[in-house]
Write an enzyme that holds these catalytic residues in place. Structure first.
Site, PDB file in Angstrom:
ATOM      1  N   TYR A 152      -6.049  59.395  56.169  1.00 39.01           N
ATOM      2  CA  TYR A 152      -4.826  58.590  56.231  1.00 39.01           C
ATOM      3  C   TYR A 152      -3.965  58.842  54.997  1.00 39.01           C
ATOM      4  O   TYR A 152      -2.771  59.151  55.112  1.00 39.01           O
ATOM      5  CB  TYR A 152      -5.181  57.107  56.331  1.00 39.01           C
ATOM      6  CG  TYR A 152      -3.994  56.187  56.165  1.00 39.01           C
ATOM      7  CD1 TYR A 152      -3.131  55.946  57.225  1.00 39.01           C
ATOM      8  CD2 TYR A 152      -3.735  55.554  54.948  1.00 39.01           C
ATOM      9  CE1 TYR A 152      -2.031  55.106  57.075  1.00 39.01           C
ATOM     10  CE2 TYR A 152      -2.642  54.714  54.791  1.00 39.01           C
ATOM     11  CZ  TYR A 152      -1.794  54.496  55.850  1.00 39.01           C
ATOM     12  OH  TYR A 152      -0.701  53.675  55.702  1.00 39.01           O
ATOM     13  N   LYS A 169      -0.321  60.666  54.899  1.00 40.71           N
ATOM     14  CA  LYS A 169       0.844  59.918  54.422  1.00 40.71           C
ATOM     15  C   LYS A 169       1.525  60.668  53.287  1.00 40.71           C
ATOM     16  O   LYS A 169       2.758  60.651  53.165  1.00 40.71           O
ATOM     17  CB  LYS A 169       0.430  58.519  53.957  1.00 40.71           C
ATOM     18  CG  LYS A 169      -0.005  57.582  55.074  1.00 40.71           C
ATOM     19  CD  LYS A 169       1.127  57.217  56.020  1.00 40.71           C
ATOM     20  CE  LYS A 169       2.057  56.192  55.433  1.00 40.71           C
ATOM     21  NZ  LYS A 169       3.073  55.722  56.421  1.00 40.71           N
TER      22      LYS A 169
END
EC number: 1.1.1.-
Length: 393
Positions: free
Chosen positions: A152, A156
């Site tokens: 994640y 990002k």
């Protein structure tokens, strides 16, 4: 966004069905802005009059472009993402499809449809990966991608770079260029928050919250949902020509501006619901090893049983390692001023929804979980020491 200046301005919010996206949409609607919420799931709350909801997937470019049909969108707030915490954090393929592929689609749609402004909701994690950071600022380099403990955070970071690199690119419709910025928020909280607080309350009610860990002097940050709403509205304004496009191409850290020990932050929630705050403190390395073993177990068994990990490695870092950032740039360039909030609103929300300790409700569970905590400690210690014992034989 002043309703007198731009009463007919239209914005589109990806992830508008989620907690923060919906809250942002409602705030903009009250300012006289036309709001389109775009999400793969409907909001849990009733959609106010004047707000339009469109069901769609950011992985599908045609879904996004259909949302732009018949309107001139002045700003996109790109909030939608996947894999922030828990078992979602372990689904690498879906994380990449949404966080990277979805962002590519949003950027392409903005260029094709002539959208002049894009505000991207990023995360502290593009910089932080377990290292101590005290009062860091936007001059800090991105954490190298291979050092991120989870996909994640890695995706990002990739997506934020794409968004900021797209600043100044020519629009295919209407002339002009695309102005972009990225906001890096701390962990979000507030009444009705749907991700972190319910998970914590669930652990408390199941008797799982029996210990804390790490240095009691470690400091982290949080951001109340309404402070984050304020920051996004200010960022959108700061991308306009009348503000000199001051935010164009820029990242900003956003928080409440009050570093606090993670567990002390949640003490009012624990005690406010009638539970005892734990006095046992375990070493951070022990919990990190347990999180690592949990992730490995999920990797092996996840397809058969997609269980919810108690903690992931990233969550251990986020909750137990000092990292907080200066708000000076956001104050100076956006005019951001964090308002004071606490968890009392959230406590009242949970009480109103039937949560809270009942006499005798936890005693037997607590005995069971105390035994499991002891078993956890013994297991991790054995796994940690076993290679050394074997080598010494």
């Amino acid at each position: 966004m002043d309703s007198h200046k731009s009463p007919k301005e239209t914005v589109l919010i990806t992830g508008g069905g989620g907690y923060f996206g919906f809250r942002l949409g409602c705030a903009l609607n009250l300012l006289g802005v036309h709001v389109i919420l775009f999400d793969i799931s409907h909001p849990a709350q009733t959609i106010p009059e004047g707000i339009r909801f469109i069901l769609g997937d950011i992985r599908c470019l045609s879904d996004i472009e259909n949302a732009f049909q018949g309107v001139d969108v002045a700003c996109v707030f790109h909030i939608a993402s996947y894999g922030m915490s828990g078992r979602e954090q372990l689904n690498r393929s879906l994380i990449e499809e949404i966080n990277v592929g979805g962002t590519d689609n949003i950027l392409q749609a903005c260029r094709r449809r002539g959208v002049p402004r894009l505000v991207y909701t990023s995360t502290f994690n593009v910089i932080f990966g377990g290292q101590v950071i005290r009062n860091g600022d936007e001059s800090l380099p991105y954490l190298p991608l291979h050092l991120h403990p989870d996909h994640y955070s890695r995706t990002k970071s990739i997506a934020e770079k794409k968004v900021l690199s797209a600043n100044g690119t020519a629009l295919e419709r209407g002339g002009g260029v695309l102005s972009t910025c990225a906001l890096r928020p701390a962990g979000i909280y507030g009444p009705g928050e749907q991700r972190h607080l319910p998970r914590i309350v669930s652990y408390i009610e199941k008797g799982l919250f029996r210990f804390v860990y790490g240095d009691p002097k470690s400091l982290v940050e949080f951001v109340h949902v309404d402070n984050l709403v304020q920051a996004h509205i200010l960022a959108s304004e700061a991308l306009k020509a009348n503000k000199g496009h001051i935010a164009a191409g820029q990242p900003y850290f956003i928080s409440d501006g009050r570093p606090v020990n993670n567990f002390e932050f949640f003490r009012p929630l624990v005690e406010g619901l009638g539970y005892k705050f734990p006095s046992t403190r375990l070493p951070l390395t022990l919990i990190y090893c347990f999180a690592f073993l949990t992730e490995m177990t999920h990797f092996i068994l996840g397809r058969l049983y997609n269980f919810q990990p108690f903690l992931t490695r990233t969550e251990v870092y986020k909750t137990g390692v000092t990292h907080y950032f200066s708000l000076e740039k956001a104050r100076k360039e956006l005019g951001y001023e964090a308002q004071p909030f606490d968890l009392q609103e959230a406590v009242e929300w949970f009480k109103a929804h039937g949560h809270g300790r009942r006499p005798g409700s936890c005693d037997s569970k607590c005995l069971v979980w105390d035994g499991l905590v002891i078993l956890l400690v013994v297991t991790v210690v054995l796994v940690w020491l076993l290679p050394s014992v074997i080598l010494s034989m």
